[in-house]
Design a protein around this motif. Structure first.
Motif, short mmCIF file in Angstrom:
data_model
loop_
_atom_site.label_atom_id
_atom_site.label_comp_id
_atom_site.label_asym_id
_atom_site.label_seq_id
_atom_site.Cartn_x
_atom_site.Cartn_y
_atom_site.Cartn_z
N THR A 288 0.75 -1.15 0.07
CA THR A 288 -0.10 -0.18 -0.08
C THR A 288 0.71 1.33 0.14
O THR A 288 1.54 1.23 0.84
CB THR A 288 -0.89 0.09 1.24
OG1 THR A 288 -1.84 -1.30 1.22
CG2 THR A 288 -1.87 1.07 1.29
N THR A 289 0.66 2.06 -0.84
CA THR A 289 1.37 3.29 -1.15
C THR A 289 0.72 4.64 -0.98
O THR A 289 -0.39 4.61 -1.39
CB THR A 289 2.12 3.37 -2.54
OG1 THR A 289 2.93 2.37 -2.55
CG2 THR A 289 2.88 4.59 -2.75
N ALA A 290 1.28 5.61 -0.36
CA ALA A 290 0.72 6.84 -0.17
C ALA A 290 1.63 7.86 -0.26
O ALA A 290 2.86 7.68 -0.10
CB ALA A 290 0.10 7.10 1.23
N ILE A 291 1.54 8.94 -0.70
CA ILE A 291 2.52 10.40 -0.97
C ILE A 291 2.02 11.46 -0.06
O ILE A 291 1.13 12.17 -0.39
CB ILE A 291 2.51 10.48 -2.47
CG1 ILE A 291 2.82 9.46 -3.12
CG2 ILE A 291 3.35 11.69 -2.45
CD1 ILE A 291 2.51 9.60 -4.71
N PRO A 292 2.69 11.60 1.00
CA PRO A 292 2.39 12.51 2.03
C PRO A 292 2.78 13.92 1.41
O PRO A 292 3.98 13.84 0.59
CB PRO A 292 3.28 12.21 3.21
CG PRO A 292 4.41 11.40 2.79
CD PRO A 292 3.78 10.89 1.70
N ASP A 293 2.36 14.92 1.83
CA ASP A 293 2.76 16.29 1.22
C ASP A 293 4.14 16.66 1.72
O ASP A 293 4.86 17.10 0.80
CB ASP A 293 1.77 17.41 1.59
CG ASP A 293 0.36 17.00 0.94
OD1 ASP A 293 0.15 17.22 -0.03
OD2 ASP A 293 -0.64 17.17 1.83
N LEU A 294 4.47 16.40 2.78
CA LEU A 294 5.86 16.85 3.34
C LEU A 294 6.25 15.65 4.20
O LEU A 294 5.30 15.08 5.19
CB LEU A 294 5.66 18.18 4.20
CG LEU A 294 5.45 19.53 3.27
CD1 LEU A 294 4.96 20.48 4.18
CD2 LEU A 294 6.48 19.71 2.33
N ILE A 295 7.50 15.46 4.31
CA ILE A 295 8.12 14.83 5.47
C ILE A 295 9.29 15.77 5.83
O ILE A 295 9.99 16.16 5.20
CB ILE A 295 8.63 13.51 5.11
CG1 ILE A 295 7.52 12.51 4.68
CG2 ILE A 295 9.56 12.90 6.24
CD1 ILE A 295 8.08 11.09 4.27
N CYS A 296 9.32 15.89 7.20
CA CYS A 296 10.10 17.02 7.86
C CYS A 296 10.97 16.27 8.85
O CYS A 296 10.81 15.37 9.54
CB CYS A 296 9.51 18.00 8.29
SG CYS A 296 8.22 18.92 7.27
N LEU A 297 12.24 17.00 8.74
CA LEU A 297 13.43 16.52 9.70
C LEU A 297 13.76 17.49 10.81
O LEU A 297 13.99 18.57 10.40
CB LEU A 297 14.59 16.43 8.85
CG LEU A 297 15.75 15.90 9.50
CD1 LEU A 297 15.83 14.39 10.17
CD2 LEU A 297 17.15 15.82 8.69
N SER A 298 13.53 17.12 12.32
CA SER A 298 13.65 17.81 13.17
C SER A 298 15.03 18.05 13.35
O SER A 298 15.97 17.39 13.53
CB SER A 298 13.16 17.39 14.28
OG SER A 298 13.40 18.09 15.43
N PRO A 299 15.52 19.49 13.58
CA PRO A 299 16.94 19.89 13.72
C PRO A 299 17.38 19.48 15.17
O PRO A 299 18.64 19.55 15.40
CB PRO A 299 17.09 21.34 13.57
CG PRO A 299 15.56 21.88 13.78
CD PRO A 299 14.71 20.64 13.41
N ASN A 300 16.30 19.32 16.02
CA ASN A 300 16.70 19.20 17.55
C ASN A 300 16.92 17.73 17.58
O ASN A 300 18.04 17.31 18.33
CB ASN A 300 15.46 19.65 18.23
CG ASN A 300 15.12 20.81 17.94
OD1 ASN A 300 15.91 21.90 18.03
ND2 ASN A 300 13.72 21.32 18.01
N ASP A 301 16.19 16.71 17.24
CA ASP A 301 16.15 15.37 17.48
C ASP A 301 16.42 14.40 16.38
O ASP A 301 16.79 13.14 16.24
CB ASP A 301 15.34 14.57 18.48
CG ASP A 301 13.76 15.05 17.88
OD1 ASP A 301 13.99 15.19 16.67
OD2 ASP A 301 12.96 14.52 18.68
#
Length: 144
Positions: free
Chosen positions: A68-81
């Protein structure tokens, strides 16, 4: 146009168009194609995250163990952790999730249940086919 301290303001205190605004999205005009409005909100969200030092990638494909595949609008990387999170943008009246989104977004909240299905996450050091650690899923709702 002349200075009028009583003129409506947006959520940042900037002068707004007639009637004021309940947030940045309310300043946008209705678009003929809802997809354009959605894209504007996605881009606006990504820009705001970048101003906070958070890197985001648009549209990486995610796939569960059963395909099953989905395409999220954004994946973000936290600069903190260094944690990844999904931001899904929903626009219009009563927006819904697709059945694939419901399944993938439920499973991505657990370690090793979802894979990176393309190379878009390689900017975060995650190659296609790699199993992902659990991610939080956040939703941005914006009505016209």
């Amino acid at each position: 146009m002349s200075y009028n301290p009583g003129q409506p303001r947006d959520w940042h205190g900037r002068w707004a168009f007639a009637g004021g605004s309940s947030g940045p999205i309310a300043l946008l005009q209705d678009a003929a194609y809802n997809g354009h409005y959605h894209d504007i909100v996605v881009n606006w969200t990504q820009q705001n995250m970048a101003r906070e030092g958070v890197r985001c990638i648009q549209g990486p494909r995610l796939t569960t163990w059963d395909g099953t595949t989905a395409i999220p609008d954004l994946i973000c990387l936290s600069p903190n952790d260094g944690a990844l999170s999904i931001i899904e943008v929903k626009t219009g009246e009563n927006p819904t999730f697709t059945s694939n989104q419901l399944k993938v977004y439920a499973m991505v909240q657990f370690d090793n249940h979802v894979l990176a299905a393309d190379n878009k996450l390689s900017a975060f050091g995650i190659p296609a086919g790699e199993s992902l650690l659990a991610m939080e899923v956040d939703v941005v709702y914006a009505a016209k």
